[in-house]
Design an enzyme around this catalytic site. Structure first.
Site, PDB file in Angstrom:
ATOM      1  N   ARG A  42       0.603  -1.163  -0.035  1.00 23.41           N
ATOM      2  CA  ARG A  42       0.125  -0.093   0.029  1.00 23.41           C
ATOM      3  C   ARG A  42       0.938   1.352   0.013  1.00 23.41           C
ATOM      4  O   ARG A  42       0.608   2.149   0.686  1.00 23.41           O
ATOM      5  CB  ARG A  42      -0.881   0.043   1.249  1.00 23.41           C
ATOM      6  CG  ARG A  42      -1.877  -1.088   1.217  1.00 23.41           C
ATOM      7  CD  ARG A  42      -2.873  -1.083   0.225  1.00 23.41           C
ATOM      8  NE  ARG A  42      -3.525  -2.245  -0.169  1.00 23.41           N
ATOM      9  CZ  ARG A  42      -3.198  -3.538  -0.460  1.00 23.41           C
ATOM     10  NH1 ARG A  42      -2.250  -3.354  -1.256  1.00 23.41           N
ATOM     11  NH2 ARG A  42      -4.178  -4.552  -0.360  1.00 23.41           N
ATOM     12  N   GLU A  93      -5.094   3.226   6.294  1.00 17.65           N
ATOM     13  CA  GLU A  93      -4.800   3.193   4.975  1.00 17.65           C
ATOM     14  C   GLU A  93      -5.566   4.239   4.318  1.00 17.65           C
ATOM     15  O   GLU A  93      -5.126   4.861   3.183  1.00 17.65           O
ATOM     16  CB  GLU A  93      -5.264   1.814   4.460  1.00 17.65           C
ATOM     17  CG  GLU A  93      -5.262   1.559   3.265  1.00 17.65           C
ATOM     18  CD  GLU A  93      -5.544   0.009   2.563  1.00 17.65           C
ATOM     19  OE1 GLU A  93      -4.853  -0.687   3.442  1.00 17.65           O
ATOM     20  OE2 GLU A  93      -5.940  -0.033   1.733  1.00 17.65           O
ATOM     21  N   SER A 136     -10.571  -0.453   3.314  1.00 16.55           N
ATOM     22  CA  SER A 136     -10.010  -0.720   4.665  1.00 16.55           C
ATOM     23  C   SER A 136      -9.649   0.439   5.204  1.00 16.55           C
ATOM     24  O   SER A 136      -9.009   1.294   4.836  1.00 16.55           O
ATOM     25  CB  SER A 136      -8.732  -1.713   4.318  1.00 16.55           C
ATOM     26  OG  SER A 136      -9.355  -2.954   4.057  1.00 16.55           O
TER      27      SER A 136
HETATM   28  C1  LIG Z   1     -15.598  -0.882  -0.940  1.00 18.40           C
HETATM   29  C2  LIG Z   1     -14.216  -0.718  -1.123  1.00 18.40           C
HETATM   30  C3  LIG Z   1     -13.342  -1.642  -1.283  1.00 18.40           C
HETATM   31  C4  LIG Z   1     -11.906  -1.425  -1.456  1.00 18.40           C
HETATM   32  N1  LIG Z   1     -11.129  -2.608  -1.711  1.00 18.40           N
HETATM   33  C5  LIG Z   1     -10.001  -2.575  -1.825  1.00 18.40           C
HETATM   34  C6  LIG Z   1      -8.993  -3.561  -2.123  1.00 18.40           C
HETATM   35  O1  LIG Z   1      -9.380  -4.680  -2.113  1.00 18.40           O
HETATM   36  N2  LIG Z   1      -7.495  -3.451  -2.035  1.00 18.40           N
HETATM   37  C7  LIG Z   1      -7.119  -1.970  -2.174  1.00 18.40           C
HETATM   38  O2  LIG Z   1      -5.832  -1.838  -2.314  1.00 18.40           O
HETATM   39  N3  LIG Z   1      -7.825  -1.104  -2.148  1.00 18.40           N
HETATM   40  C8  LIG Z   1      -9.104  -1.189  -1.898  1.00 18.40           C
HETATM   41  N4  LIG Z   1     -10.004   0.027  -1.610  1.00 18.40           N
HETATM   42  C9  LIG Z   1      -9.493   1.306  -1.495  1.00 18.40           C
HETATM   43  C10 LIG Z   1      -9.121   2.303  -2.806  1.00 18.40           C
HETATM   44  O3  LIG Z   1     -10.121   1.746  -3.789  1.00 18.40           O
HETATM   45  C11 LIG Z   1      -7.752   1.937  -3.546  1.00 18.40           C
HETATM   46  O4  LIG Z   1      -6.988   2.399  -2.592  1.00 18.40           O
HETATM   47  C12 LIG Z   1      -7.577   2.700  -4.821  1.00 18.40           C
HETATM   48  O5  LIG Z   1      -6.242   2.395  -5.293  1.00 18.40           O
HETATM   49  C13 LIG Z   1      -7.805   4.063  -4.759  1.00 18.40           C
HETATM   50  O6  LIG Z   1      -7.947   4.961  -6.059  1.00 18.40           O
HETATM   51  P1  LIG Z   1      -9.050   5.960  -6.200  1.00 18.40           P
HETATM   52  O7  LIG Z   1      -8.633   6.476  -7.718  1.00 18.40           O
HETATM   53  O8  LIG Z   1     -10.041   5.977  -5.660  1.00 18.40           O
HETATM   54  O9  LIG Z   1      -7.679   6.922  -5.561  1.00 18.40           O
HETATM   55  P2  LIG Z   1      -8.207   8.490  -4.615  1.00 18.40           P
HETATM   56  O10 LIG Z   1      -9.145   7.975  -3.406  1.00 18.40           O
HETATM   57  O11 LIG Z   1      -8.882   9.464  -5.574  1.00 18.40           O
HETATM   58  O12 LIG Z   1      -6.953   8.901  -4.103  1.00 18.40           O
HETATM   59  C14 LIG Z   1      -6.196   8.193  -3.321  1.00 18.40           C
HETATM   60  C15 LIG Z   1      -4.959   8.982  -3.100  1.00 18.40           C
HETATM   61  O13 LIG Z   1      -4.274   8.870  -4.318  1.00 18.40           O
HETATM   62  C16 LIG Z   1      -3.784  10.096  -5.004  1.00 18.40           C
HETATM   63  N5  LIG Z   1      -4.082  10.224  -6.270  1.00 18.40           N
HETATM   64  C17 LIG Z   1      -5.197   9.854  -7.055  1.00 18.40           C
HETATM   65  N6  LIG Z   1      -4.856   9.709  -8.307  1.00 18.40           N
HETATM   66  C18 LIG Z   1      -3.554  10.156  -8.473  1.00 18.40           C
HETATM   67  C19 LIG Z   1      -2.537  10.407  -9.749  1.00 18.40           C
HETATM   68  N7  LIG Z   1      -3.252  10.054 -11.018  1.00 18.40           N
HETATM   69  N8  LIG Z   1      -1.468  10.719  -9.560  1.00 18.40           N
HETATM   70  C20 LIG Z   1      -1.097  10.653  -8.267  1.00 18.40           C
HETATM   71  N9  LIG Z   1      -1.731  10.650  -7.100  1.00 18.40           N
HETATM   72  C21 LIG Z   1      -3.160  10.135  -7.197  1.00 18.40           C
HETATM   73  C22 LIG Z   1      -4.596  11.180  -4.266  1.00 18.40           C
HETATM   74  O14 LIG Z   1      -4.270  12.339  -4.086  1.00 18.40           O
HETATM   75  C23 LIG Z   1      -4.839  10.464  -2.844  1.00 18.40           C
HETATM   76  O15 LIG Z   1      -3.703  10.813  -2.079  1.00 18.40           O
HETATM   77  C24 LIG Z   1     -11.254  -0.304  -1.657  1.00 18.40           C
HETATM   78  C25 LIG Z   1     -12.282   0.892  -1.450  1.00 18.40           C
HETATM   79  C26 LIG Z   1     -13.461   0.775  -1.226  1.00 18.40           C
HETATM   80  C27 LIG Z   1     -14.426   1.958  -1.117  1.00 18.40           C
END
Ligand SMILES: Cc1cc2nc3c(=O)[nH]c(=O)nc-3n(C[C@H](O)[C@H](O)[C@H](O)COP(=O)(O)OP(=O)(O)OC[C@H]3O[C@@H](n4cnc5c(N)ncnc54)[C@H](O)[C@@H]3O)c2cc1C
Length: 342
Positions: free
Chosen positions: A180, A301, A231
């Site tokens: 992560r 996380e 998480s």
């Molecule tokens: C129901 C549910 C289940 C989930 N299951 C998992 C799982 O199984 N495994 C897992 O790892 N995660 C899981 N997650 C968490 C999440 O989906 C992941 O961490 C995902 O990778 C975040 O992506 P995002 O686009 O939503 O990021 P965001 O929430 O939009 O951003 C997260 C971080 O990344 C940064 N960011 C976003 N885009 C960029 C970019 N292009 N360049 C640089 N920085 C950037 C943001 O500034 C922020 O700091 C889950 C979440 C939910 C709600």
């Protein structure tokens, strides 16, 4: 504040066709459904306008906050008045390269990416099909599940490095992926623009079956019917956060409308009108009680943004260099050294 207003005026002038959402409720842009108004969210239609926005911010000594699908972030109730968010939702190019690798832009959702791989008979992204984030956010977090992680399939990442206004193509090794975490989470200033993923051939039917199986497991175990950010805590070495929390009697523990899920103690859910302050309080209490009772320190996380969150770029002003897609080939090979923690 004044700098941000000047930057916004310049953005409106120089990029009149770009979507610029002003005073937009952040709750509408994240899976937690929490957060007050953002002063502005820029939604560039391509990499060139994204870099243009970054250049303008740099001129005003500001840095953007990147927004993917908002599935791993907690925004403050007070909103974000002093920072411009840049959404990658329109960066959705996705295709096969001539050598069979996948090229995807940062805004492509992980579920779409996994389906695309399956349709092309490429295995290894099954784990990602139920993760609701984008590729950009996924690279920052090295998203993973059920034994797979993005680091296993990413060959290279192209990113924009804000302090230098330069593009870098980083190999998977240079991305320094870990559990992560990645170079992008350890050092501020990286904007992930796209990635190349290399996957082995597989049987499309078997890949689809594996995806169905994992998604079923997710539906069985996770509170997918309630808003959350996945998480809440990272897995501490040698333990499972959910089990520690449950063993401390905290399953279902509630502060206002923020609650440790009754279905899966690793998730914090929004039971309706949860505020960010209720979530801060809940996370604090869970951490404190787990530490007191087990000696284990839980690390969040979810990216928790405090009410006074702001991003400045006080690095040396560099000459304006508007990057175009053609510049990508000229990106230097050596990535910047790690200099600052974020
Ligand atoms: C129901 C549910 C289940 C989930 N299951 C998992 C799982 O199984 N495994 C897992 O790892 N995660 C899981 N997650 C968490 C999440 O989906 C992941 O961490 C995902 O990778 C975040 O992506 P995002 O686009 O939503 O990021 P965001 O929430 O939009 O951003 C997260 C971080 O990344 C940064 N960011 C976003 N885009 C960029 C970019 N292009 N360049 C640089 N920085 C950037 C943001 O500034 C922020 O700091 C889950 C979440 C939910 C709600």
């Amino acid at each position: 504040m004044e700098n941000l207003e000047l930057a916004l005026a310049q953005i409106r002038r120089e990029l009149p066709g770009m979507t610029l959402l002003e005073n937009e409720p952040l709750a509408a842009h994240c899976s937690f459904r929490i957060g007050g108004p953002a002063r502005a969210i820029a939604v560039p239609g391509d990499v060139s306008s994204l870099s243009h926005v970054c250049c303008i911010l740099k001129e005003h000594k500001l840095a953007p906050l990147m927004l993917g699908n908002g599935t791993n972030i907690l925004f403050p109730d007070e909103g974000l008045q002093e920072v411009l968010l840049i959404s990658t939702e329109k960066l959705t190019k996705l295709f096969l390269l001539p050598d069979g690798a996948i090229y995807a832009e940062a805004g492509v959702s992980l579920s779409r990416l996994a389906s695309f791989a399956q349709q092309n008979g490429l295995a290894g992204l099954e784990f990602a099909s139920g993760i609701p984030g984008s590729l950009g956010g996924g690279c920052r977090m090295n998203a993973g599940a059920y034994g797979g992680e993005l680091k296993d399939v990413i060959e290279s990442v192209v990113c924009y490095y804000l302090p230098e206004q330069a593009l870098y193509e980083l190999s998977a090794e240079d991305c320094a992926f870990a559990y992560r975490a990645s170079r992008f989470s350890r050092i501020g200033g990286f904007v992930v623009l796209s990635a190349v993923l290399r996957l082995p051939q597989g049987d499309p039917e078997e890949i689809a079956a594996r995806m169905r199986e994992l998604n079923e497991r997710r539906r069985d175990k996770q509170p997918l019917d309630l808003p959350s950010a996945g998480s809440a805590f990272k897995r501490p070495e040698g333990y499972f956060a959910a089990k520690l929390i449950e063993d401390c009697g905290l399953k279902g523990f509630r502060v206002g409308d923020a609650q440790v899920s009754e279905k899966h103690a690793g998730f914090v859910v929004n039971r309706g009108e949860a505020t960010s302050h209720e979530v801060y309080e809940l996370l604090d209490q869970v951490r404190r009680r787990v530490h007191e009772q087990t000696g284990v320190v839980l690390e969040p996380e979810v990216i928790v943004l405090p009410p006074d969150y702001r991003l400045e770029d006080n690095g040396p002003a560099v000459p304006r260099h508007r990057v175009t897609v053609n510049d990508w080939n000229a990106a230097p090979e050596t990535p910047p050294q790690e200099t600052e923690e974020n």
